[in-house]
Design a protein around this motif. Structure first.
Motif, short mmCIF file in Angstrom:
data_model
loop_
_atom_site.label_atom_id
_atom_site.label_comp_id
_atom_site.label_asym_id
_atom_site.label_seq_id
_atom_site.Cartn_x
_atom_site.Cartn_y
_atom_site.Cartn_z
N PHE A 279 0.41 -31.75 7.78
CA PHE A 279 -0.46 -31.05 8.73
C PHE A 279 -1.81 -31.74 8.85
N LEU A 292 -1.69 -21.09 11.28
CA LEU A 292 -0.34 -21.61 11.48
C LEU A 292 0.50 -21.40 10.23
N LYS A 293 -0.07 -21.67 9.06
CA LYS A 293 0.67 -21.48 7.81
C LYS A 293 1.11 -20.03 7.65
N ILE A 296 4.21 -19.46 10.01
CA ILE A 296 5.48 -20.07 9.63
C ILE A 296 6.04 -19.51 8.32
N THR A 305 5.84 -24.71 20.47
CA THR A 305 4.76 -25.68 20.73
C THR A 305 4.86 -26.09 22.20
N THR A 316 4.99 -32.30 15.51
CA THR A 316 4.43 -31.07 14.92
C THR A 316 5.54 -30.20 14.34
N ILE A 320 6.21 -28.91 10.42
CA ILE A 320 6.50 -27.52 10.02
C ILE A 320 7.78 -27.45 9.21
N GLN A 323 7.37 -28.57 5.70
CA GLN A 323 6.72 -27.53 4.89
C GLN A 323 7.72 -26.45 4.47
N LEU A 398 12.15 -22.31 15.93
CA LEU A 398 11.11 -23.25 16.37
C LEU A 398 11.60 -23.98 17.60
#
Length: 560
Positions: A279, A292-293, A296, A305, A316, A320, A323, A398
């Motif tokens: 990120f 954002l964290k 998600i 997005t 992006t 994600i 992560q 997503l």
């Protein structure tokens, strides 16, 4: 003599007896297999002397057939019949499901004996051995190194190009320079005097050299050979591709030709596999990163997005996924094409030629019991509705959509025909983004902005919450910005590399109420989001400009 004849007769009798005993054993085995099938409620078949076609047996590769003890003995186009030693094994059922989806057929698994399996496997030996097609032209890593090692700037490329009259080396040089200078595209455009070479560096086309008309006509023929295009067709656009195999990676080059009034022009897109970024490397900072964290980490719902082509949306999404990619979580992606390869993630590539589209692929992968699903792009109502249903039934979804900003995503969904009462509870957040060029760290310098630009920057930053300005020590009457200069390190451009600027629209009761009205504009949505604390892309860009990461001019160029 009589003794010899007697011995021969005896041997023949023994052979016949052995053959009969073998047939009896085989029949017993088949009877056992038939009884077992009956007890399991599965259909049974004896494949001894069954006429299996090459089309049927080739549906399952021999290595996979031997490993899973499954063969395809019948394929009619609409019907598939598999034979398995153990039809109740999950891998046999999964294999049938894959074949049904791939060939749009209905299938049944039959129980077969070991002997039937051995008889069926013999048909693989009758299949023709298909050798890979190889082109008689290629670009090697050694050639790329030989011609590209000395290129560190566009000036050096221009000098080297001017001294070449060899077609093979000229084509190799075009690609070698693109790789060395980290260009995303090579443009060679036919003009009256010759062909102009331009490289897209950090999103901007830069003129790099000129090829004579005579040499260009020969170079384009070689490019067509590499890409598998027809050399004799010069009045119709063509598309092709070729792959360069390097030590640690493969580079795909997509080639597009276009007839113009002065001859054919070519664009070569360089597609390199790169690892997913963090990120922080993408440019997500502070408040936006925290928001954002939080989004998600939610177990279900949809995060979208948005942005134009080439704005870094897929990159992006992969950050994600990186992560979220942890043991105990099943992630499946559906992409066109697969851009990054990630360990631990099931990645599937759509294939329109086989009718494997986003909507069909999404329906199939939802049967794979995923926790997280990533769909490369939502393009139509069917895909949108399937994605929303998945988000509402416990999956974390997503995806990307083409709009100018985060606020434009909701009107876009509604214009597709998505029902507001389904969209409102499914959507968690929408992130808008663009890519701006980074200022060269070697030559950037502090500058004084023109009055109009300074006023515009001040007015944009003034809309940030007062507590945010205080926390980050931003004094509106004393703003310091940086600009490009140009040096050897950045090819005289003043910029090197790119970074994202973002905005995150988070769902809340007020925005949900707007969606349920089914008559919402992007402006109204943005207004409510800003009122609820959203930092816009322009503001995020100017905050990066204050840090000396980019310039005010670059932010306004990209955002507006």
């Amino acid at each position: 003599m009589p003794k010899v004849s007697l011995k021969l007769a005896s041997d023949e009798s023994a052979a016949k007896l052995a053959g009969k005993m073998h047939d009896i054993v085989i029949k017993e085995k088949e009877t056992e297999a038939e009884k077992l099938a009956g007890s399991l409620g599965a259909p049974y078949i004896n494949l001894f002397r069954f006429p299996i076609t090459a089309e049927a047996i080739s549906l399952i590769p021999e290595i996979e057939a031997q490993k899973k003890k499954v063969v395809c003995f019948l394929f009619t186009g609409s019907e598939i019949r598999l034979g398995a030693i153990n039809p109740q094994k999950e891998e046999a059922k999964e294999l049938l499901h894959v074949l049904e989806e791939r060939h749009h057929s209905r299938g049944v698994i039959y129980l077969i004996s070991e002997n039937s399996f051995k008889e069926a496997v013999k048909f693989y030996s009758a299949l023709p051995v298909i050798k890979p097609i190889t082109k008689d032209v290629s670009i090697t890593e050694q050639d790329l190194e030989r011609l590209g090692s000395s290129i560190n700037s566009l000036i050096e490329f221009k000098k080297q190009l001017a001294n070449l009259d060899n077609v093979t080396d000229s084509v190799t040089l075009l690609v070698a320079a693109a790789l060395k200078l980290e260009a995303s595209d090579v443009h060679v455009e036919s003009e009256e005097e010759g062909a102009v070479v331009r490289y897209r560096l950090d999103g901007i086309l830069q003129e790099a050299g000129l090829i004579s008309k005579e040499l260009w006509s020969r170079i384009i023929s070689r490019i067509k050979l590499l890409a598998g295009l027809k050399i004799n067709i010069i009045d119709t656009p063509q598309d092709g591709r070729y792959t360069i195999v390097l030590k640690n990676a493969k580079v795909d080059v997509r080639v597009s030709t276009l007839p113009t009034v002065f001859g054919e022009s070519v664009v070569m897109r360089i597609l390199k596999s790169v690892s997913a970024l963090s990120f922080e490397e993408l440019g997500l900072q502070d408040t936006l990163l925290g928001a954002l964290k939080k989004q998600i980490e939610r177990p279900s719902g949809m995060v979208i997005t948005t942005g134009p082509t080439g704005s870094g949306k897929t990159t992006t999404l992969y950050a994600i996924l990186q992560q979220l990619n942890k043991p105990g979580v099943k992630i499946i992606t559906l992409e066109d094409p697969v851009e990054y390869k990630m360990p631990g993630v099931n990645q599937s590539q759509i294939d329109a030629s086989r009718e494997y589209t986003f909507v069909k692929g999404l329906r199939s992968l939802l049967r794979q019991d995923p926790d997280i699903v990533m769909v490369g792009e939502i393009r139509d109502l069917e895909t949108a509705e399937t994605a929303i249903q998945a988000a509402l039934t416990g999956h974390f979804m997503l995806s990307t959509i083409h709009t100018n900003n985060a606020a434009g995503a909701v009107p876009r969904f509604l214009s597709m025909g998505v029902k507001p009462f389904l969209l409102a509870p499914a959507l968690n957040a929408v992130m808008g983004q663009r890519l701006v060029r980074r200022l060269c760290n070697v030559c950037k310098k502090e500058i004084s902005l023109e009055e109009m630009s300074l006023k515009k920057a001040r007015e944009t930053l003034q809309k940030l919450p007062a507590e945010f300005l205080t926390k980050h020590q931003i004094i509106l009457d004393n703003l310091k910005f940086y600009g490009p200069v140009g040096c050897e390190a950045c090819n005289g451009l003043g910029y090197k590399g790119r970074i994202g600027i973002y905005e995150l629209l988070e769902m809340n009761k007020e925005i949900e109420a707007l969606i349920l009205k089914n008559d919402v504009s992007g402006y109204a949505m943005e207004e409510v989001a800003i009122k609820n604390g959203m930092i816009t892309m322009a503001q995020d860009g100017l905050l990066k400009a204050l840090q000396g990461i980019t310039s005010v001019e670059e932010v306004f160029r990209v955002v507006e």
